[in-house]
Motif scaffolding. Structure first.
Motif, PDB file in Angstrom:
ATOM      1  N   SER A  99       0.831  -1.206   0.000  1.00 51.85           N
ATOM      2  CA  SER A  99       0.000   0.000   0.000  1.00 51.85           C
ATOM      3  C   SER A  99       0.867   1.259   0.000  1.00 51.85           C
ATOM      4  N   GLU A 100       1.929   1.257   0.807  1.00 55.87           N
ATOM      5  CA  GLU A 100       2.835   2.408   0.846  1.00 55.87           C
ATOM      6  C   GLU A 100       3.514   2.616  -0.502  1.00 55.87           C
ATOM      7  N   ILE A 101       3.882   1.531  -1.154  1.00 57.86           N
ATOM      8  CA  ILE A 101       4.528   1.645  -2.469  1.00 57.86           C
ATOM      9  C   ILE A 101       3.536   2.181  -3.491  1.00 57.86           C
ATOM     10  N   GLN A 102       2.305   1.645  -3.459  1.00 55.06           N
ATOM     11  CA  GLN A 102       1.309   2.076  -4.441  1.00 55.06           C
ATOM     12  C   GLN A 102       0.865   3.517  -4.205  1.00 55.06           C
ATOM     13  N   ASP A 103       0.953   4.004  -2.987  1.00 57.68           N
ATOM     14  CA  ASP A 103       0.622   5.403  -2.710  1.00 57.68           C
ATOM     15  C   ASP A 103       1.587   6.347  -3.413  1.00 57.68           C
ATOM     16  N   ARG A 104       2.755   5.865  -3.759  1.00 52.60           N
ATOM     17  CA  ARG A 104       3.758   6.694  -4.424  1.00 52.60           C
ATOM     18  C   ARG A 104       3.685   6.578  -5.938  1.00 52.60           C
ATOM     19  N   CYS A 105       2.721   5.805  -6.474  1.00 56.66           N
ATOM     20  CA  CYS A 105       2.596   5.656  -7.930  1.00 56.66           C
ATOM     21  C   CYS A 105       2.412   7.031  -8.561  1.00 56.66           C
ATOM     22  N   GLY A 106       3.070   7.241  -9.652  1.00 53.86           N
ATOM     23  CA  GLY A 106       2.999   8.523 -10.338  1.00 53.86           C
ATOM     24  C   GLY A 106       4.149   9.441  -9.965  1.00 53.86           C
ATOM     25  N   CYS A 115       2.604  -0.687  -9.332  1.00 54.33           N
ATOM     26  CA  CYS A 115       1.475   0.206  -9.485  1.00 54.33           C
ATOM     27  C   CYS A 115       0.358  -0.476 -10.282  1.00 54.33           C
ATOM     28  N   PRO A 116      -0.900  -0.171  -9.937  1.00 55.33           N
ATOM     29  CA  PRO A 116      -2.020  -0.733 -10.701  1.00 55.33           C
ATOM     30  C   PRO A 116      -1.946  -0.277 -12.146  1.00 55.33           C
TER      31      PRO A 116
END
Length: 117
Positions: A99-106, A115-116
């Motif tokens: 979740s922490e990694i995906q919050d940084r997507c972009g 990332c999704p």
């Protein structure tokens, strides 16, 4: 046929080394235990006498008798508590980290493989 005989002649020295019946020189070194070529040798070092063995055994039993069962039980309980905490962390760590990694997507330098899409 000539090529085969030449190649066999070249290998004959290696074959004689591989299939030779000469004893291994490592087995003839004196003073090394165990040596299967010397029967009835005494093992290196000094064996304990019966009295020394009894004394050592009595000493170990005395040390064992001095152990406090309460300390062992406290250590067991501490281990159970620590294990429970580690199990809880293990159950939630992967989801939290992803979740922490995906919050940084972009963001620049984000791991796009996580990332999704």
């Amino acid at each position: 046929m000539l090529a085969l005989s030449v190649s066999l002649a070249a290998c004959s020295q290696q074959l004689s080394k591989t299939l030779g019946n000469a004893p291994d020189p490592e087995l003839d070194r004196p003073g090394v235990f165990p040596n299967i070529n010397v029967a009835g040798g005494t093992p290196p070092g000094k064996l304990m006498t019966t009295d020394e063995l009894k004394s050592a055994t009595a000493g170990l039993k005395a040390k064992g008798a001095r152990n406090d069962p309460g300390i062992a039980e406290a250590a067991r309980k501490e281990s159970e508590t620590t294990n429970a905490a580690m199990e809880k962390t293990a159950a939630t760590h992967a989801k939290k980290t992803l979740s922490e990694i995906q919050d940084r997507c972009g963001e620049t330098g984000a791991d796009a493989t996580k990332c999704p899409q």
